[in-house]
Motif scaffolding. Structure first.
Motif, PDB file in Angstrom:
ATOM      1  N   TRP A  47     111.088 -48.466 -82.348  1.00 45.58           N
ATOM      2  CA  TRP A  47     109.784 -48.693 -81.685  1.00 45.58           C
ATOM      3  C   TRP A  47     109.205 -47.391 -81.124  1.00 45.58           C
ATOM      4  N   VAL A  68      87.301 -45.473 -81.264  1.00 40.81           N
ATOM      5  CA  VAL A  68      88.247 -45.698 -82.356  1.00 40.81           C
ATOM      6  C   VAL A  68      88.764 -47.140 -82.292  1.00 40.81           C
ATOM      7  N   VAL A  70      91.661 -49.683 -83.779  1.00 40.95           N
ATOM      8  CA  VAL A  70      92.985 -49.594 -84.410  1.00 40.95           C
ATOM      9  C   VAL A  70      93.498 -51.016 -84.641  1.00 40.95           C
TER      10      VAL A  70
ATOM     11  N   LEU D   2      91.128 -51.304 -74.630  1.00 46.87           N
ATOM     12  CA  LEU D   2      91.476 -52.732 -74.683  1.00 46.87           C
ATOM     13  C   LEU D   2      92.475 -52.921 -75.822  1.00 46.87           C
ATOM     14  N   LEU D   3      93.529 -53.688 -75.538  1.00 49.55           N
ATOM     15  CA  LEU D   3      94.469 -54.053 -76.607  1.00 49.55           C
ATOM     16  C   LEU D   3      94.623 -55.568 -76.643  1.00 49.55           C
ATOM     17  N   SER D   4      94.300 -56.161 -77.798  1.00 46.15           N
ATOM     18  CA  SER D   4      94.597 -57.589 -78.002  1.00 46.15           C
ATOM     19  C   SER D   4      95.854 -57.671 -78.846  1.00 46.15           C
ATOM     20  N   TRP D  47      96.214 -45.858 -72.531  1.00 45.94           N
ATOM     21  CA  TRP D  47      97.117 -46.118 -73.684  1.00 45.94           C
ATOM     22  C   TRP D  47      98.564 -46.330 -73.231  1.00 45.94           C
ATOM     23  N   ASP D  48      99.070 -45.438 -72.398  1.00 44.79           N
ATOM     24  CA  ASP D  48     100.493 -45.528 -72.048  1.00 44.79           C
ATOM     25  C   ASP D  48     100.802 -46.779 -71.210  1.00 44.79           C
ATOM     26  N   MET D  51     100.589 -49.825 -73.685  1.00 46.68           N
ATOM     27  CA  MET D  51     101.674 -49.881 -74.663  1.00 46.68           C
ATOM     28  C   MET D  51     103.032 -50.177 -74.005  1.00 46.68           C
ATOM     29  N   LEU D  54     102.987 -53.868 -73.661  1.00 42.71           N
ATOM     30  CA  LEU D  54     103.212 -54.462 -74.978  1.00 42.71           C
ATOM     31  C   LEU D  54     104.693 -54.436 -75.330  1.00 42.71           C
ATOM     32  N   LYS D  55     105.334 -53.289 -75.137  1.00 41.06           N
ATOM     33  CA  LYS D  55     106.758 -53.187 -75.486  1.00 41.06           C
ATOM     34  C   LYS D  55     107.589 -54.171 -74.659  1.00 41.06           C
ATOM     35  N   ALA D  74      93.157 -52.618 -81.151  1.00 34.75           N
ATOM     36  CA  ALA D  74      92.817 -51.809 -79.977  1.00 34.75           C
ATOM     37  C   ALA D  74      91.384 -51.286 -80.115  1.00 34.75           C
ATOM     38  N   ASP D  75      90.678 -51.235 -78.981  1.00 36.47           N
ATOM     39  CA  ASP D  75      89.339 -50.634 -78.909  1.00 36.47           C
ATOM     40  C   ASP D  75      89.468 -49.467 -77.928  1.00 36.47           C
ATOM     41  N   VAL D  76      89.526 -48.257 -78.505  1.00 34.49           N
ATOM     42  CA  VAL D  76      89.784 -47.070 -77.681  1.00 34.49           C
ATOM     43  C   VAL D  76      88.454 -46.342 -77.487  1.00 34.49           C
ATOM     44  N   ARG D  77      87.955 -46.336 -76.249  1.00 37.08           N
ATOM     45  CA  ARG D  77      86.626 -45.778 -75.993  1.00 37.08           C
ATOM     46  C   ARG D  77      86.639 -45.063 -74.644  1.00 37.08           C
ATOM     47  N   PRO D  78      87.018 -43.784 -74.624  1.00 35.51           N
ATOM     48  CA  PRO D  78      87.123 -43.056 -73.352  1.00 35.51           C
ATOM     49  C   PRO D  78      85.839 -43.180 -72.525  1.00 35.51           C
TER      50      PRO D  78
END
Lengths: 104, 104, 104, 104
Positions: A47, A68, A70, D2-4, D47-48, D51, D54-55, D74-78
């Motif tokens: 992982w 971005v 993903v 955002l992470l789905s 992100w960190d 994630m 998530l882990k 993921a929708d990565v938009r600084p």
């Protein structure tokens, strides 16, 4: 673990191939087993290894894009090695001989 | 249009290779350009052609499983043919010569 | 069947909210149970109903964008109704009483 | 960001609600803004942070399942905060007044 991912930059126009190449360059520099097709790049490792490569690949695209997207799919199966090749081989074996019993 | 999809049966145990083979058999019988790797099968055609193959593939897995999870990603780009091969070739061209300008 | 989908136009800039609204308008006009959150719109119905709504939603975005990326996840489970609400209620029930046994 | 994500255990039968609850329990304990619907759990943070959650959620499911499939978007938009709410509000604003121009 296998992780397939697709990184799409937004706000850079309709053609994204050169940005995808930036991400694939990172993946191929990682030393982890990987494959790229028309829609996804798939990487194999544990992982933390795989997620570090993912982050570096996203960062490479994000360096030149304001936003971005993903998409990722992971197959987490402790104890299974070389799934990148074995899963496809097992499916081909079933296709060749539907009666066979495997463990993929 | 390119459609990548992954069909996962639930309630049939940890090994799903033979069910995936049922789906790939349908795809390969469709006559549409396609490729299968460790995580996805990708098919190329117009929307109706591709979605008809997807439904038949899901039906094939559903025939032997109480529940099916399907993950899909589509790249819809009118006017682009042979994207299954061209998109990968463009990325490889960028990797070989980062300065090049393409339209993938 | 539940289908969650996300439609992203490419080549129209970084902000895509108005294009997403075009797709959601189609979904809400379909009469099928649906919900939209920050990342996906989820619709419930049988396969043909849901895929017809998906195609109309993609067409609505494609009318104003040169390229469209669609990410989808389907949960196909014959005999289960009102999953849009029931699946969440079951998870909340487990969270409230981990010992409970349900069938979601 | 955002992470789905959707975590599906394999090899544990057709009903997975209690395993999903194990993952949601981790997410809700993280303190990050989050929402769970019938198909995905969405989390917001950098992100960190995201994630790591998530882990931990995957680990919680993996503790009781031999194989786990994870689907993520993921929708990565600084520079964008509170996207979990704002993106939906912007789409609703467009639906209410198609002529409006926003930046979602």
């Amino acid at each position: 673990m296998l992780l397939s991912f697709s990184i799409t930059p937004l706000g850079v126009g309709e053609s994204v191939g050169e940005y995808v190449a930036d991400a694939v360059r990172v993946v191929r520099g990682s030393g982890l087993p990987n494959r790229t097709d028309a829609m996804f790049t798939t990487v194999e490792g544990d992982w933390d290894e795989v997620m570090a490569v993912l982050k570096a690949a996203v960062d490479a695209v994000q360096a030149r894009a304001p936003r971005v997207s993903v998409v990722m799919k992971a197959d987490v199966r402790p104890g299974v090695e070389n799934a990148l090749t074995k899963k496809v081989a097992d499916v081909e074996a079933y296709l060749a001989d539907p009666g066979r019993r495997l463990d993929s």
